[in-house]
Write a protein that holds these residues in place. Structure first.
Motif, PDB file in Angstrom:
ATOM      1  N   ALA A   1     -13.357  45.893 -32.470  1.00  0.00           N
ATOM      2  CA  ALA A   1     -12.405  45.602 -33.547  1.00  0.00           C
ATOM      3  C   ALA A   1     -12.761  44.294 -34.256  1.00  0.00           C
ATOM      4  N   PHE A   2     -13.195  43.312 -33.494  1.00  0.00           N
ATOM      5  CA  PHE A   2     -13.582  42.011 -34.043  1.00  0.00           C
ATOM      6  C   PHE A   2     -14.775  42.147 -34.987  1.00  0.00           C
ATOM      7  N   ILE A   3     -15.801  42.866 -34.545  1.00  0.00           N
ATOM      8  CA  ILE A   3     -17.008  43.053 -35.363  1.00  0.00           C
ATOM      9  C   ILE A   3     -16.671  43.809 -36.647  1.00  0.00           C
TER      10      ILE A   3
ATOM     11  N   TYR B   1     -17.999  26.230 -32.171  1.00  0.00           N
ATOM     12  CA  TYR B   1     -16.750  26.894 -32.522  1.00  0.00           C
ATOM     13  C   TYR B   1     -16.315  26.427 -33.914  1.00  0.00           C
ATOM     14  N   GLU B   2     -15.808  27.352 -34.726  1.00  0.00           N
ATOM     15  CA  GLU B   2     -15.355  26.985 -36.066  1.00  0.00           C
ATOM     16  C   GLU B   2     -13.861  27.173 -36.268  1.00  0.00           C
ATOM     17  N   SER B   3     -13.351  28.348 -35.909  1.00  0.00           N
ATOM     18  CA  SER B   3     -11.920  28.593 -36.102  1.00  0.00           C
ATOM     19  C   SER B   3     -11.498  29.781 -35.258  1.00  0.00           C
ATOM     20  N   LYS B   4     -10.176  29.913 -35.061  1.00  0.00           N
ATOM     21  CA  LYS B   4      -9.700  31.022 -34.239  1.00  0.00           C
ATOM     22  C   LYS B   4      -9.929  32.369 -34.913  1.00  0.00           C
ATOM     23  N   GLU B   5     -10.023  32.378 -36.256  1.00  0.00           N
ATOM     24  CA  GLU B   5     -10.286  33.629 -36.975  1.00  0.00           C
ATOM     25  C   GLU B   5     -11.685  34.171 -36.665  1.00  0.00           C
TER      26      GLU B   5
ATOM     27  N   LEU C   1     -13.146  24.668 -26.907  1.00  0.00           N
ATOM     28  CA  LEU C   1     -12.804  24.183 -28.245  1.00  0.00           C
ATOM     29  C   LEU C   1     -11.697  25.029 -28.878  1.00  0.00           C
ATOM     30  N   ARG C   2     -11.661  26.308 -28.534  1.00  0.00           N
ATOM     31  CA  ARG C   2     -10.544  27.164 -28.978  1.00  0.00           C
ATOM     32  C   ARG C   2      -9.241  26.674 -28.346  1.00  0.00           C
TER      33      ARG C   2
END
Length: 375
Positions: free
Chosen positions: A226-228, A10-14, A51-52
């Motif tokens: 929408a995310f993609i 996991y890196e970030s919520k974005e 992790l989020r």
């Protein structure tokens, strides 16, 4: 340009897609000291969600500490203690008050303490004289974390691994120690659903009815689309609706495989992405995986291999004893089909999804499933 489709940690919520309902449930449980059991297929995003959650807690409740440990590689209570201590040392930095107390406590165990040359992370080796010393050390770690007067959320990934420990009282030990804590909240994560259900839903087991269950399914088509689209657009790439639909259908909206395919499409550097670009990436992924897939062939009997192909060609099978399935793929008798399915589920090559309508079997690796469709 950095690839936004994360396929490792996991890196970030974005860069994290949806899971809002599950996130809010886990956030509420964490704040209210309610232990949880998080279950899903492998690579569906359990670790990323945990992790989020920790990221969200850092924002909304910075007074709550978080600790993550993955016990998949553990083989005994010794390994469990080692992993718990190392995870605690990662979470509580030495320069903080709690970190200093933890380090002093760890030193009292007379460990061999070293640090990884590459990652800089702590590595411990603790010597024990008797099994009772191990149990005392484990209890001591939980007691220490609990006695600091600060709330700690502890996530234990691949928790079902404790069932393979030589110490057959591990469930009872953990349940006893955990039950006595006041400031620790636990998230038990697992991908072997039958084992996790037996641990937490079997009235004869120590952990029976002690947690809230959280189950991860597939992310919805609309939020994933929408995310993609957003991640491509924010980096100057245009992807067609047809291409997105193909991605979600081909990967069956399984989190890891969707991310991996999008990662590959992005890495190919096309600025305008139509369906042909996606199909090119699909071929690349299956070609890259071929060496591993052929290794599976060496690991399985002819009947198991052919059974896996049969399920792949059907995409999913809900009636493994139906005459049409048995005859079309020359499986044999219903009892043979059940034995083959059970063996492949145990090996982690087949998924068995249980619902009110029965059990549905699919090949666990989506890319392997598509590769087998061509055989």
């Amino acid at each position: 340009m950095e690839n936004p489709f994360v396929i490792k940690a996991y890196e970030s919520k974005e860069l994290f897609c949806d899971r809002e309902e599950e996130l809010q449930l886990m956030l509420r449980n964490s704040v209210n000291h309610s232990d949880m059991t998080l279950i899903s297929q492998r690579r569906m995003g359990k670790t990323g969600l945990v992790l989020r959650l920790f990221d969200e807690l850092k924002e909304v409740r910075p007074d709550i500490h978080t600790l993550y440990m993955d016990i998949f590689s553990s083989r005994s209570i010794d390994d469990f203690i080692k992993l718990l201590a190392e995870a605690a040392m990662r979470s509580f930095q030495p320069k903080t008050s709690l970190g200093e107390k933890l380090l002093n406590f760890i030193k009292s165990l007379r460990p061999q303490l070293s640090f990884d040359n590459i990652t800089g992370e702590p590595q411990l080796q603790i010597a024990y004289q008797t099994p009772q010393e191990k149990e005392y050390t484990l209890r001591g770690l939980f007691d220490f974390l609990d006695s600091q007067g600060e709330q700690v959320v502890i996530a234990i990934d691949e928790f079902q691994q404790i069932r393979d420990y030589p110490e057959k009282n591990m469930e009872a030990l953990l349940r006893t120690y955990i039950q006595q804590t006041r400031n620790l909240t636990f998230i038990f994560c697992g991908s072997k659903k039958h084992m996790m259900a037996d641990i937490f839903a079997n009235e004869k087991r120590p952990f029976y009815s002690s947690t809230t269950f959280v189950s991860l399914g597939k992310i919805g088509e609309a939020p994933y689309s929408a995310f993609i689209r957003r991640l491509f657009a924010e980096r100057g790439r245009d992807i067609s609706d047809e291409a997105i639909n193909f991605i979600l259908n081909w990967t069956r909206r399984h989190t890891y495989y969707t991310q991996q395919l999008c990662h590959t499409v992005f890495a190919n550097d096309a600025t305008r992405i139509a369906i042909d670009e996606v199909k090119k990436a699909c071929d690349q992924l299956m070609k890259h995986g071929e060496t591993v897939y052929l290794q599976y062939r060496q690991m399985l009997t002819d009947k198991q291999w052919n059974y896996l192909i049969a399920v792949a060609k059907k995409e999913s099978v809900s009636q493994i004893t139906a005459s049409e399935f048995l005859e079309r793929y020359r499986i044999g008798s219903p009892s043979v089909s059940r034995r083959l399915a059970e063996a492949l589920v145990e090996k982690g090559l087949l998924n068995d999804e249980i619902s009110v309508n029965g059990t549905t079997y699919t090949v666990g690796d989506v890319f392997l499933s598509h590769w087998m469709e061509r055989l």
